[in-house]
Design an enzyme around this catalytic site. Structure first.
Site, mmCIF file in Angstrom:
data_model
loop_
_atom_site.group_PDB
_atom_site.id
_atom_site.type_symbol
_atom_site.label_atom_id
_atom_site.label_comp_id
_atom_site.label_asym_id
_atom_site.label_seq_id
_atom_site.Cartn_x
_atom_site.Cartn_y
_atom_site.Cartn_z
ATOM 1 N N HIS A 56 0.852 -1.207 0.000
ATOM 2 C CA HIS A 56 0.000 0.000 0.000
ATOM 3 C C HIS A 56 0.880 1.245 0.000
ATOM 4 O O HIS A 56 2.097 1.159 0.106
ATOM 5 C CB HIS A 56 -1.007 -0.017 1.152
ATOM 6 C CG HIS A 56 -0.423 0.098 2.531
ATOM 7 N ND1 HIS A 56 0.419 -0.845 3.081
ATOM 8 C CD2 HIS A 56 -0.573 1.056 3.490
ATOM 9 C CE1 HIS A 56 0.745 -0.484 4.303
ATOM 10 N NE2 HIS A 56 0.166 0.677 4.582
ATOM 11 N N HIS A 58 1.302 3.938 1.959
ATOM 12 C CA HIS A 58 1.812 4.704 3.105
ATOM 13 C C HIS A 58 3.333 4.840 3.059
ATOM 14 O O HIS A 58 4.037 3.916 2.663
ATOM 15 C CB HIS A 58 1.373 4.059 4.425
ATOM 16 C CG HIS A 58 -0.048 4.379 4.784
ATOM 17 N ND1 HIS A 58 -0.790 3.617 5.651
ATOM 18 C CD2 HIS A 58 -0.847 5.401 4.384
ATOM 19 C CE1 HIS A 58 -2.002 4.143 5.778
ATOM 20 N NE2 HIS A 58 -2.064 5.223 5.021
ATOM 21 N N ASP A 60 5.712 4.718 5.126
ATOM 22 C CA ASP A 60 6.606 3.764 5.806
ATOM 23 C C ASP A 60 6.692 2.416 5.074
ATOM 24 O O ASP A 60 7.342 1.490 5.555
ATOM 25 C CB ASP A 60 6.193 3.570 7.278
ATOM 26 C CG ASP A 60 4.797 3.006 7.442
ATOM 27 O OD1 ASP A 60 3.867 3.507 6.793
ATOM 28 O OD2 ASP A 60 4.643 2.041 8.220
ATOM 29 N N HIS A 61 6.045 2.315 3.902
ATOM 30 C CA HIS A 61 6.149 1.104 3.086
ATOM 31 C C HIS A 61 6.781 1.378 1.720
ATOM 32 O O HIS A 61 7.088 0.433 0.991
ATOM 33 C CB HIS A 61 4.774 0.447 2.928
ATOM 34 C CG HIS A 61 4.190 0.038 4.244
ATOM 35 N ND1 HIS A 61 4.165 -1.261 4.682
ATOM 36 C CD2 HIS A 61 3.680 0.789 5.263
ATOM 37 C CE1 HIS A 61 3.649 -1.297 5.908
ATOM 38 N NE2 HIS A 61 3.342 -0.060 6.280
ATOM 39 N N HIS A 114 -7.556 -0.634 5.792
ATOM 40 C CA HIS A 114 -6.515 0.260 6.327
ATOM 41 C C HIS A 114 -6.330 1.409 5.346
ATOM 42 O O HIS A 114 -6.360 2.587 5.718
ATOM 43 C CB HIS A 114 -5.236 -0.544 6.520
ATOM 44 C CG HIS A 114 -4.039 0.239 6.947
ATOM 45 N ND1 HIS A 114 -3.924 0.787 8.204
ATOM 46 C CD2 HIS A 114 -2.901 0.573 6.290
ATOM 47 C CE1 HIS A 114 -2.740 1.417 8.294
ATOM 48 N NE2 HIS A 114 -2.122 1.306 7.141
ATOM 49 N N ASP A 131 -0.290 -3.944 6.161
ATOM 50 C CA ASP A 131 -0.949 -3.414 7.360
ATOM 51 C C ASP A 131 -2.417 -3.841 7.431
ATOM 52 O O ASP A 131 -3.251 -3.140 7.995
ATOM 53 C CB ASP A 131 -0.865 -1.882 7.397
ATOM 54 C CG ASP A 131 0.557 -1.389 7.673
ATOM 55 O OD1 ASP A 131 1.460 -2.231 7.846
ATOM 56 O OD2 ASP A 131 0.751 -0.156 7.713
ATOM 57 N N HIS A 169 4.400 -4.861 10.361
ATOM 58 C CA HIS A 169 4.921 -4.212 11.578
ATOM 59 C C HIS A 169 5.103 -5.204 12.720
ATOM 60 O O HIS A 169 4.417 -6.226 12.782
ATOM 61 C CB HIS A 169 3.955 -3.127 12.071
ATOM 62 C CG HIS A 169 3.924 -1.904 11.212
ATOM 63 N ND1 HIS A 169 4.738 -0.821 11.422
ATOM 64 C CD2 HIS A 169 3.161 -1.597 10.129
ATOM 65 C CE1 HIS A 169 4.479 0.116 10.509
ATOM 66 N NE2 HIS A 169 3.528 -0.328 9.716
#
Ligand code: ZN
Ligand code: FE
Length: 239
Positions: A56, A58, A60-61, A114, A131, A169
């Site tokens: 996805h 975001h 942090d990915h 999410h 996530d 995570h």
């Protein structure tokens, strides 16, 4: 054995994974939170990076991608419907599509909730859930609705029970506290939490986890209806 998977801790609590097909030597990374630890793992094993699979959009990915691309030349795979907000894709995929990492075949599952157009990659024996599904938990519902997220988790729940779940995570310890609130009498859960505490005390990842264990202990996966799921997710948001 057909493949090897390396778990790569990134940033504060993210995981990237290297999926390596032994037959062809093809290597994919699932998500790109941070380039340095991924590049170090590739170098350590003498693998070259052929593919990046994005769950996805975001930050942090995906934020490690530019630095990865400065050193490697992988093809980038992500959700077709999210192409406008993902890094430039070489292969845009939809639910049900099969992507090949060498000889390994991964099926795309839409696990929106999410975010919209969040995808999971289901290989034989291993699903990369980003996530959506976490060990003992699930992602916060930011873009979809509760019904959608419940439906997404139920798709993952229907995979073969011996599938290992590789999530995005390390949230397991925090998830455990909430799970115990929900099901204080669940003996499988109590035993699992004890193991998790031992692992985390040594800094060892608690992922992957077998789907069969999630089905026994993860309250979000055990919620039978969208309404039941929504109650749990809201309670966890305020826990
Ligand atoms: Zn996310
Ligand atoms: Fe994340």
């Amino acid at each position: 054995m057909t493949h090897e998977i390396l778990t790569i801790p990134c940033l504060a609590d993210n995981y990237a994974y290297l999926l390596h097909d032994l037959a062809t030597g093809t290597t994919a990374v699932i998500d790109a939170p941070e380039a340095a630890p991924i590049l170090a793992a590739l170098e350590r094993r003498g693998w070259s990076l052929d593919m990046v699979l994005l769950t996805h959009h975001h930050w942090d990915h995906i934020d490690g991608l530019p630095d990865l691309l400065a050193k490697t030349t992988p093809r980038i795979i992500g959700a077709a419907q999210d192409a406008h907000r993902l890094p430039k894709l070489d292969i845009a995929v939809n639910e049900g599509d099969i992507i090949k990492v060498g000889n390994l075949e991964g099926r795309i599952i839409d696990v929106s909730g999410h975010t919209l157009n969040h995808i999971a990659f289901a290989f034989p024996g291993a699903v990369f859930s980003g996530d959506s599904l976490f060990a003992l938990g699930c992602g916060r519902v930011f873009e979809g609705d509760m019904e959608m997220m419940h439906n997404s988790l139920q798709k993952l729940a229907a995979l073969p029970p011996d599938t290992l779940v590789y999530s995005g995570h390390e949230y397991t310890l925090a998830n455990a506290a909430f799970a115990l609130e929900v099901e204080p009498e669940n003996t499988a859960l109590i035993a699992r939490v004890q193991k998790i505490k031992q692992l985390r005390a040594k800094g060892i990842p608690t992922v992957p986890a077998a789907l069969s264990l999630e089905l026994e202990t993860n309250p979000f996966l055990r919620a039978r209806t969208g309404t039941e799921f929504a109650k749990l997710r809201s309670a966890k948001d305020n826990f």
